[in-house]
Design an enzyme around this catalytic site. Structure first.
Site, short mmCIF file in Angstrom:
data_model
loop_
_atom_site.label_atom_id
_atom_site.label_comp_id
_atom_site.label_asym_id
_atom_site.label_seq_id
_atom_site.Cartn_x
_atom_site.Cartn_y
_atom_site.Cartn_z
N SER A 1 4.30 0.17 -4.25
CA SER A 1 3.85 -1.20 -4.47
C SER A 1 2.32 -1.27 -4.55
CB SER A 1 4.39 -2.11 -3.37
OG SER A 1 4.11 -3.45 -3.63
N ASP B 1 0.69 -6.50 -9.31
CA ASP B 1 0.47 -5.26 -8.58
C ASP B 1 1.15 -4.11 -9.32
OD1 ASP B 1 3.09 -5.95 -7.96
OD2 ASP B 1 2.97 -5.32 -5.89
N ASP C 1 3.80 -2.25 -9.16
CA ASP C 1 5.22 -2.28 -9.52
C ASP C 1 5.65 -3.65 -10.02
OD1 ASP C 1 5.02 -3.31 -6.89
OD2 ASP C 1 7.11 -2.85 -6.48
N ASP D 1 5.92 -6.70 -8.89
CA ASP D 1 6.76 -7.67 -8.20
C ASP D 1 5.93 -8.78 -7.54
OD1 ASP D 1 5.70 -6.19 -6.11
OD2 ASP D 1 7.62 -5.82 -5.10
#
Length: 579
Positions: free
Chosen positions: A145, A303, A305, A307
């Protein structure tokens, strides 16, 4: 000899590990502190699964730790008779992400479980979507993340598309703990392919995912009319959001979209930022520079990833770009989505707005205004996904919107994790809708403050790395429980929610009631004047977090109260850290 030294020597002297791993470990032979950090424990699943610094050792992210985790997952899947359904695997731009994805796939294949592996990096929400789209029993996403570049991670999803929750998370962890690092079954990639247990996926799932997002558009008419008047600057922060975010905006009709060139391409070193986190001010430095050149209305960053979404909006009165915290952007999207669902097709009688316990109390005001029920859950979007599943199973409750203060939200039910791609789409749609009303998104935010109250929410975070840090965080939580304060930063403590003991205690009456939420190492203080403080160790980083919220009479008053609270809170934090 300490246990960590024994484990270290087992790794160094075993023929099981490859030459590169052995050399890396031999290089730290004279550094007991480093050996301790790498071997004092195994990586544990937190709110987002397995996450740690890349390197050799049981407390590091490496192919052996990934293989062991995957073997435990495979054993659990087989115990549930789900091996015929397969597992979807995605990965991000981080170092070793593709390699770890293939290790996971080859372990699954060795256990007779088919892996559906994305051809290249994809966002977390698309992995969540893919699990249900492909009918898989589980999903794996290799990502850390928004952590710094030296990290990687391993998120596990179950058949509902949400990150694992009880009892599945406990079941998988128990299976992993039964295994030594050498117990994993694995075959070569070529053998996995030859057995038909490794399938590359990509375009078909991409198209299906984008189509689901398009179904969530409420006002395509205002997009058609006003998209040309909205200018957007976007940064994927070197991560996975670039292709899907640009695609959905282009296909809906947004033509004035400018991507920050220095942050456009995937790069696991994240060279333009020290910390690829859309919550951080530095993450927007280049984007805001471009925004001023293009006179942008919206400045967005996802960010790595994709999400979580960070947002700046232009205040046309001052010409400044205003930062919307996760609480602010989440509240704005909740207001837009719920109000426009009501206006266009009516709200269901059992509509639900979900937020985490550390998310702004403005959410309760929005829910009350539209006659929908607000529900709270623990921190971690998997708990919002769990509530969504419970609505489906019980037939009671219709999901409308869910969000967390940490810049994550979900519109629709196509995924069961936070989705910055759909949030990007919805914010741009909202910008055109409010443009049709003669307003900017900042104007709309001010209108919401006038309507619901000037809520302000913030966080103070203390980082405590390593073994000693983990023990110190535990001692702080223990000390707080032992010495419950009656006043915090000038506010009286009315009640304390201890999610570890499942007790809510009213300090005035002594009455005790259950929290009605799962056990978690969290303390929540209900304070006078609508204020609150929540203390919890992070599930993904070596940190202890102090969340708080207050209500003011104006933006200036709310900011003044928040600054005062923060300063006084430091006294409490210092006493806990130095105890």
């Amino acid at each position: 000899m300490a246990d960590y030294m024994k484990t270290y020597e087992q790794w160094v002297n075993s023929d099981f590990f490859d030459e590169e791993t052995t050399k890396e470990l031999q290089s730290i032979a004279d550094d007991e502190a480093e050996i301790r950090e790498r071997f004092f424990s195994d990586l544990e699943f937190g709110t987002a699964g397995l996450r740690g610094i890349i390197g050799a050792g049981t407390n590091r992210m490496n192919k052996y730790v990934v293989a062991r985790a995957t073997q435990g997952l495979a054993n659990y899947i087989i115990s549930k008779h789900g091996q015929e359904r397969g597992v979807a695997i995605a990965f991000d731009c981080r170092h070793f992400s593709p390699e770890f994805a293939d290790v996971a796939a080859c372990v699954l294949a060795a256990n007779g479980i088919k892996a559906y592996r994305f051809e290249s990096l994809r966002p977390t929400p698309e992995l969540s979507f893919a699990v249900r789209h492909l009918g898989c029993i589980a999903g794996i996403n290799i990502t850390a993340s928004h952590n710094p570049p030296e990290y990687n991670g391993y998120k596990v999803y179950w058949e509902d598309g949400a990150q694992i929750t009880p009892p599945n998370d406990i079941g998988i962890m128990l299976e992993v703990r039964k295994l030594s690092i050498e117990d994993s079954k694995i075959i070569t990639l070529e053998e996995a392919k030859a057995r038909g247990l490794y399938q590359v996926i990509g375009q078909e799932v991409d198209d299906a995912y984008i189509q689901e997002l398009k179904k969530l558009v409420i006002h395509q008419d205002t997009i058609d009319q006003y998209a040309g008047d909205i200018t957007v600057v976007y940064s994927p922060l070197h991560g996975t959001g670039n292709v899907p975010a640009r695609r959905i905006l282009k296909e809906l009709g947004f033509t004035n979209v400018y991507v920050v060139p220095e942050q456009e391409l995937p790069d696991g070193d994240f060279p333009t930022v020290s910390y690829p986190n859309p919550e951080a001010e530095e993450a927007f430095e280049l984007a805001l520079k471009l925004a001023k050149e293009k006179d942008a209305d919206l400045v967005l960053a996802t960010d790595p990833d994709a999400d979580r979404l960070g947002v700046y909006v232009k205040d046309t009165t001052s010409g400044e770009y205003k930062c919307l915290t996760g609480n602010m952007s989440g509240s704005l999207l909740a207001e837009y989505e719920i109000s426009q669902i009501k206006a266009t097709r009516g709200l269901p009688s059992d509509g639900r707005l979900i937020k985490s316990i550390v998310t702004t109390n403005m959410a309760a005001c929005i829910a009350d205004a539209y006659g929908v029920k607000m529900e709270e859950c623990l921190t971690g979007f998997k708990f919002i996904g769990q509530k969504m599943l419970s609505y489906e199973h019980s037939g009671h409750g219709t999901y409308l919107f869910g969000f967390e203060e940490s810049y994550g939200c979900l519109i629709g039910t196509h995924a069961r994790d936070k989705d910055a791609i759909v949030a990007t789409m919805a914010l741009c749609e909202a910008a055109t809708y409010y443009k049709s009303q003669g307003k900017t998104l900042w104007d709309t935010m001010i209108d919401m403050y006038e309507k619901y109250g000037y809520w302000t929410d913030s966080i103070s975070t203390i980082t405590m790395k390593g073994v000693d840090g983990i023990e110190k965080i535990k001692s702080i939580m223990k000390l707080l429980r032992k010495n419950i304060p009656t006043n915090i930063a000038g506010y009286d403590v009315i009640a304390v929610r201890d999610y570890d003991t499942d007790i809510v205690r009213n300090l005035h009456t002594g009455a005790e009631t259950p929290t009605f939420l799962p056990k978690s190492d969290v303390l929540y203080f209900e304070l006078s004047d609508d204020a609150w403080l929540c203390v919890r160790p992070s599930g993904t980083e070596p940190k202890i977090k102090f969340y708080y919220g207050l209500k003011g009479t104006s933006l200036e008053d709310a900011e003044k109260r928040s600054n005062s609270f923060r300063q006084k809170l430091q006294g409490l934090i210092s006493s806990l850290v130095n105890a």
